[in-house]
Scaffold this motif. Structure first.
Motif, mmCIF file in Angstrom:
data_model
loop_
_atom_site.group_PDB
_atom_site.id
_atom_site.type_symbol
_atom_site.label_atom_id
_atom_site.label_comp_id
_atom_site.label_asym_id
_atom_site.label_seq_id
_atom_site.Cartn_x
_atom_site.Cartn_y
_atom_site.Cartn_z
ATOM 1 N N TYR A 10 -8.738 -25.017 77.687
ATOM 2 C CA TYR A 10 -8.868 -25.806 78.914
ATOM 3 C C TYR A 10 -8.067 -27.104 78.803
ATOM 4 C CZ TYR A 10 -12.602 -22.776 80.672
ATOM 5 O OH TYR A 10 -13.321 -21.709 81.137
ATOM 6 N N VAL A 11 -8.235 -27.818 77.704
ATOM 7 C CA VAL A 11 -7.580 -29.122 77.569
ATOM 8 C C VAL A 11 -6.104 -28.974 77.201
ATOM 9 C CG1 VAL A 11 -7.492 -31.186 76.098
ATOM 10 C CG2 VAL A 11 -9.643 -30.466 77.120
ATOM 11 N N GLY A 12 -5.824 -28.133 76.199
ATOM 12 C CA GLY A 12 -4.446 -28.002 75.714
ATOM 13 C C GLY A 12 -3.507 -27.499 76.794
ATOM 14 N N VAL A 29 0.881 -24.049 71.734
ATOM 15 C CA VAL A 29 0.619 -23.112 70.626
ATOM 16 C C VAL A 29 -0.831 -22.666 70.695
ATOM 17 C CG1 VAL A 29 0.740 -22.818 68.117
ATOM 18 C CG2 VAL A 29 2.090 -24.609 69.237
ATOM 19 N N ASP A 30 -1.064 -21.405 70.342
ATOM 20 C CA ASP A 30 -2.447 -20.979 70.114
ATOM 21 C C ASP A 30 -2.414 -19.907 69.030
ATOM 22 O OD1 ASP A 30 -5.100 -21.551 72.054
ATOM 23 O OD2 ASP A 30 -5.273 -19.899 70.623
ATOM 24 N N ASN A 31 -3.445 -19.889 68.180
ATOM 25 C CA ASN A 31 -3.465 -18.851 67.150
ATOM 26 C C ASN A 31 -4.156 -17.575 67.635
ATOM 27 O OD1 ASN A 31 -6.069 -19.747 67.095
ATOM 28 N ND2 ASN A 31 -6.180 -20.102 64.890
ATOM 29 N N ASN A 34 -3.599 -12.834 71.576
ATOM 30 C CA ASN A 34 -3.796 -12.244 72.919
ATOM 31 C C ASN A 34 -3.635 -13.290 74.008
ATOM 32 O OD1 ASN A 34 -4.271 -9.640 72.116
ATOM 33 N ND2 ASN A 34 -6.451 -10.039 71.738
ATOM 34 N N LYS A 35 -4.164 -14.497 73.710
ATOM 35 C CA LYS A 35 -4.056 -15.584 74.689
ATOM 36 C C LYS A 35 -2.582 -15.916 74.930
ATOM 37 C CE LYS A 35 -7.464 -18.843 75.013
ATOM 38 N NZ LYS A 35 -8.271 -20.005 74.620
ATOM 39 N N VAL A 36 -1.826 -16.002 73.844
ATOM 40 C CA VAL A 36 -0.407 -16.358 73.975
ATOM 41 C C VAL A 36 0.338 -15.255 74.723
ATOM 42 C CG1 VAL A 36 1.715 -16.828 72.676
ATOM 43 C CG2 VAL A 36 -0.453 -17.842 71.939
ATOM 44 N N GLY A 85 -10.725 -26.693 69.543
ATOM 45 C CA GLY A 85 -12.147 -26.916 69.792
ATOM 46 C C GLY A 85 -12.804 -27.713 68.663
ATOM 47 N N THR A 86 -13.858 -28.440 69.034
ATOM 48 C CA THR A 86 -14.670 -29.165 68.039
ATOM 49 C C THR A 86 -16.144 -28.878 68.360
ATOM 50 O OG1 THR A 86 -14.444 -31.115 69.483
ATOM 51 C CG2 THR A 86 -13.047 -31.040 67.523
ATOM 52 N N PRO A 87 -16.545 -27.598 68.200
ATOM 53 C CA PRO A 87 -17.913 -27.229 68.612
ATOM 54 C C PRO A 87 -18.980 -27.840 67.697
ATOM 55 C CG PRO A 87 -16.836 -25.405 67.478
ATOM 56 C CD PRO A 87 -15.804 -26.467 67.612
ATOM 57 N N ARG A 154 -12.025 -33.373 83.783
ATOM 58 C CA ARG A 154 -13.187 -32.524 84.040
ATOM 59 C C ARG A 154 -12.703 -31.147 84.444
ATOM 60 N NH1 ARG A 154 -15.076 -36.123 88.831
ATOM 61 N NH2 ARG A 154 -12.822 -36.005 88.996
ATOM 62 N N GLU A 155 -13.310 -30.114 83.889
ATOM 63 C CA GLU A 155 -12.975 -28.764 84.336
ATOM 64 C C GLU A 155 -13.270 -28.680 85.831
ATOM 65 O OE1 GLU A 155 -15.041 -25.937 81.844
ATOM 66 O OE2 GLU A 155 -14.198 -26.862 80.071
ATOM 67 N N GLY A 156 -12.432 -27.961 86.547
ATOM 68 C CA GLY A 156 -12.637 -27.843 87.994
ATOM 69 C C GLY A 156 -11.745 -28.812 88.764
ATOM 70 N N PRO A 262 -23.277 -31.565 75.847
ATOM 71 C CA PRO A 262 -24.261 -31.242 74.811
ATOM 72 C C PRO A 262 -23.710 -31.466 73.400
ATOM 73 C CG PRO A 262 -24.243 -29.549 76.509
ATOM 74 C CD PRO A 262 -23.063 -30.437 76.770
ATOM 75 N N LYS A 263 -22.499 -30.980 73.159
ATOM 76 C CA LYS A 263 -21.982 -31.094 71.796
ATOM 77 C C LYS A 263 -21.563 -32.525 71.459
ATOM 78 C CE LYS A 263 -17.047 -30.124 72.072
ATOM 79 N NZ LYS A 263 -16.595 -31.474 71.807
ATOM 80 N N ASP A 264 -21.073 -33.248 72.457
ATOM 81 C CA ASP A 264 -20.626 -34.616 72.161
ATOM 82 C C ASP A 264 -21.818 -35.544 71.925
ATOM 83 O OD1 ASP A 264 -18.093 -33.644 72.370
ATOM 84 O OD2 ASP A 264 -17.657 -34.519 74.328
HETATM 85 P P1 NAD Z 1 -11.045 -24.275 74.096
HETATM 86 O O1 NAD Z 1 -11.974 -23.539 73.196
HETATM 87 O O2 NAD Z 1 -10.915 -23.844 75.518
HETATM 88 O O3 NAD Z 1 -9.571 -24.253 73.467
HETATM 89 C C1 NAD Z 1 -9.292 -24.443 72.116
HETATM 90 C C2 NAD Z 1 -8.117 -23.531 71.747
HETATM 91 O O4 NAD Z 1 -7.671 -23.841 70.428
HETATM 92 C C3 NAD Z 1 -8.480 -22.058 71.733
HETATM 93 O O5 NAD Z 1 -7.614 -21.361 72.607
HETATM 94 C C4 NAD Z 1 -8.259 -21.629 70.280
HETATM 95 O O6 NAD Z 1 -7.793 -20.300 70.155
HETATM 96 C C5 NAD Z 1 -7.218 -22.639 69.825
HETATM 97 N N1 NAD Z 1 -7.138 -22.811 68.369
HETATM 98 C C6 NAD Z 1 -8.143 -22.943 67.466
HETATM 99 N N2 NAD Z 1 -7.631 -23.095 66.216
HETATM 100 C C7 NAD Z 1 -6.294 -23.089 66.342
HETATM 101 C C8 NAD Z 1 -5.212 -23.195 65.418
HETATM 102 N N3 NAD Z 1 -5.432 -23.353 64.110
HETATM 103 N N4 NAD Z 1 -3.962 -23.118 65.875
HETATM 104 C C9 NAD Z 1 -3.733 -22.953 67.212
HETATM 105 N N5 NAD Z 1 -4.697 -22.847 68.125
HETATM 106 C C10 NAD Z 1 -5.971 -22.912 67.710
HETATM 107 O O7 NAD Z 1 -11.479 -25.793 74.009
HETATM 108 P P2 NAD Z 1 -11.296 -26.948 75.116
HETATM 109 O O8 NAD Z 1 -12.384 -26.868 76.122
HETATM 110 O O9 NAD Z 1 -9.878 -26.964 75.569
HETATM 111 O O10 NAD Z 1 -11.574 -28.239 74.222
HETATM 112 C C11 NAD Z 1 -10.664 -28.690 73.235
HETATM 113 C C12 NAD Z 1 -11.074 -30.082 72.793
HETATM 114 O O11 NAD Z 1 -10.989 -30.987 73.914
HETATM 115 C C13 NAD Z 1 -12.523 -30.182 72.311
HETATM 116 O O12 NAD Z 1 -12.592 -31.117 71.276
HETATM 117 C C14 NAD Z 1 -13.270 -30.703 73.533
HETATM 118 O O13 NAD Z 1 -14.435 -31.424 73.195
HETATM 119 C C15 NAD Z 1 -12.233 -31.634 74.145
HETATM 120 N N6 NAD Z 1 -12.397 -31.840 75.580
HETATM 121 C C16 NAD Z 1 -12.715 -30.795 76.393
HETATM 122 C C17 NAD Z 1 -12.836 -31.005 77.769
HETATM 123 C C18 NAD Z 1 -13.199 -29.867 78.688
HETATM 124 O O14 NAD Z 1 -13.558 -30.140 79.840
HETATM 125 N N7 NAD Z 1 -13.137 -28.615 78.254
HETATM 126 C C19 NAD Z 1 -12.624 -32.286 78.308
HETATM 127 C C20 NAD Z 1 -12.275 -33.325 77.439
HETATM 128 C C21 NAD Z 1 -12.161 -33.085 76.081
#
Ligand code: NAD
Length: 434
Positions: A10-12, A29-31, A34-36, A85-87, A154-156, A262-264
């Motif tokens: 979502y963010v990247g 980049v994504d690892n 399938n996503k890529v 992600g930082t779950p 914000r998503e959306g 929740p996670k933050d």
């Molecule tokens: P997400 O799970 O949608 O995306 C994370 C991506 O990282 C996944 O596609 C995953 O495959 C990829 N990834 C993981 N390890 C990797 C690696 N070694 N190399 C390449 N790719 C890799 O997560 P998100 O919702 O985009 O959130 C990312 C960060 O941004 C989190 O820390 C989150 O807290 C923060 N954030 C999220 C939002 C939101 O609304 N979603 C808003 C602000 C901040």
């Protein structure tokens, strides 16, 4: 500028696409291979309004591309954003293993100066760890900077939020890093707050925790309104017009969910504890939030008397409108509890049903809210999609077995529901009985 974004979620993906839209050359980049693959085929792996068009345009114009090879991106870019992600871990702290992996991989591929930017939400002092990791794993002693640039989208409404932010926060330890990031964000013509790295990290955790606190606060007040016979919507209005308080995030409901709050809040409580501070206020925020879902399930159960053998229509599954994100969505707990009680669930959500099928394959998914409501003993509204606000309630009333709506988002007016003859239960407002 040449930019790499590691992690295309979502963010990247939004960050990378918006930077490309501003005229930069971006590689995401994504690892997840399938996503890529889907991204290369022009498919966006999640629902975010407006993103598809923006990705398509920037790919076509040659400013945006995708890869699963981090080395290729590190070679290409001067500025590298970490957006993985930082779950939460089971003990509440942030799982930083994805950030650590990326920091090591960047270090191993770095051959010239790089500015490595934390975009992921991370606990204070992560910047120091990223710096230490890159130093350890880069054998050639290549110069680099680390910076923190937390994301507030914000998503959306992610694209609008990214391109028209209230502010951009930049945490740096060198003038060079500050000037690169300022230049990058200059076209947005917004306030750029330059701080040290630790302060930037705390700004993000504190902001999300503050918003979560506002939500739990108003939910607690809603519960008092229920006991006292007051109306939370009037209370919110009366409070929110005070500019010191503000109207936003003052809507009572079934509590916050999603991939961030929740996670933050968990991570902020945990890092505070580790640093020697017991953040009791936030622990109460978490407790109220969990309790709000349980209170809501109890309302449904009390209204139905025995849920077993009854059919419940669920309107809305996503944790909020305009997204298909189900991470920590209240719907998961609420549907789980109702299924456990033996209820039959018929659900409808404009975009989140595909994802929900993986969690609850046993429930019925409907084409529209009317189909879900057909012959139901109760309708439970969990996400305030516009579609539900504009629904033909007369038609709905004629198709259900019993006209009970349990509204977790206070979408409808009490007076309208009374006039229509519904049994209507909402949050912090009086119950209407036909
Ligand atoms: P997400 O799970 O949608 O995306 C994370 C991506 O990282 C996944 O596609 C995953 O495959 C990829 N990834 C993981 N390890 C990797 C690696 N070694 N190399 C390449 N790719 C890799 O997560 P998100 O919702 O985009 O959130 C990312 C960060 O941004 C989190 O820390 C989150 O807290 C923060 N954030 C999220 C939002 C939101 O609304 N979603 C808003 C602000 C901040």
């Amino acid at each position: 500028m040449k930019i790499a974004i590691i992690g295309s979620g979502y963010v990247g993906l939004v960050t990378g696409t918006c930077f490309a839209e501003l005229g930069n050359d971006v590689i995401c980049v994504d690892n997840d291979k399938n996503k890529v693959k889907s991204l290369k085929e022009g498919e966006i792996p999640f629902y975010e309004p407006g993103l598809q068009e923006l990705v398509t345009r920037n790919v076509k114009e040659g400013r945006l591309s995708f890869t699963d090879k981090i080395g290729e991106a590190v070679d290409f870019a001067e500025v590298i954003f970490i957006a993985v992600g930082t779950p939460s871990r089971p003990n509440g702290e942030a799982d930083l293993s994805y950030v650590d992996n990326v920091a090591r991989e960047i270090a191993e591929h770095m051959k010239s100066y790089k500015l490595v930017v934390e975009k992921s939400t991370v606990p204070v002092e992560t910047g120091e760890k990223v710096m230490q990791t890159i130093k350890r794993y880069n054998k050639q002693n290549v110069p680099f900077d680390v910076a923190s640039n937390p994301e507030f989208l914000r998503e959306g409404s992610a694209i609008e939020d990214f391109l028209k932010p209230d502010r951009v926060v930049v945490g740096v330890q060198s003038d060079k890093a500050a000037s690169i990031l300022k230049k990058l964000y200059e076209p947005l013509n917004t306030n750029i707050i330059v701080t040290d790295i630790k302060s930037a990290e705390i700004i993000k955790h504190a902001s999300n925790s503050f918003l979560a606190t506002k939500i739990s606060f108003i939910n607690a007040v809603a519960n008092i309104c229920e006991f006292a016979g007051a109306d939370i919507q009037k209370v919110s209005e009366g409070m929110g017009l005070d500019r010191r308080i503000g109207k936003q995030f003052l809507y009572a409901g079934i509590g916050y969910g999603g991939s961030c709050f929740p996670k933050d809040v968990d991570a902020f409580v945990t890092i505070a504890e580790r640093k020697g501070y017991d953040f009791g206020l936030l622990k109460e925020v978490q407790r109220i939030n969990k309790d709000q879902r349980k209170r809501f399930v109890k309302k449904i159960e009390d209204a139905l008397w025995v849920p077993k053998g009854k059919t419940i229509a669920i309107w809305g599954l996503a944790f909020k409108p305009n997204t298909d994100d189900l991470r920590e969505a209240p719907s998961i707990d609420i549907i789980g509890a109702l299924l456990k009680e033996g209820a039959t669930i018929k659900a409808y959500d404009p975009v989140a049903m595909r994802r929900m099928k993986a969690i609850f394959p046993e429930i019925t998914y409907c084409k529209n809210p009317y189909e879900a409501a057909q012959d139901a003993d109760a309708i439970v509204l969990l996400t305030e999609w516009n579609e539900f606000k504009q629904i033909d309630l007369k038609k709905v009333k004629n198709s259900v077995k019993y006209p009970l709506i349990v509204d977790g988002r206070n979408v409808y007016s009490i007076d309208d529901m009374e006039a229509l003859g519904f049994h209507y239960i909402s949050i912090g407002r009086r119950e209407i009985k036909p």
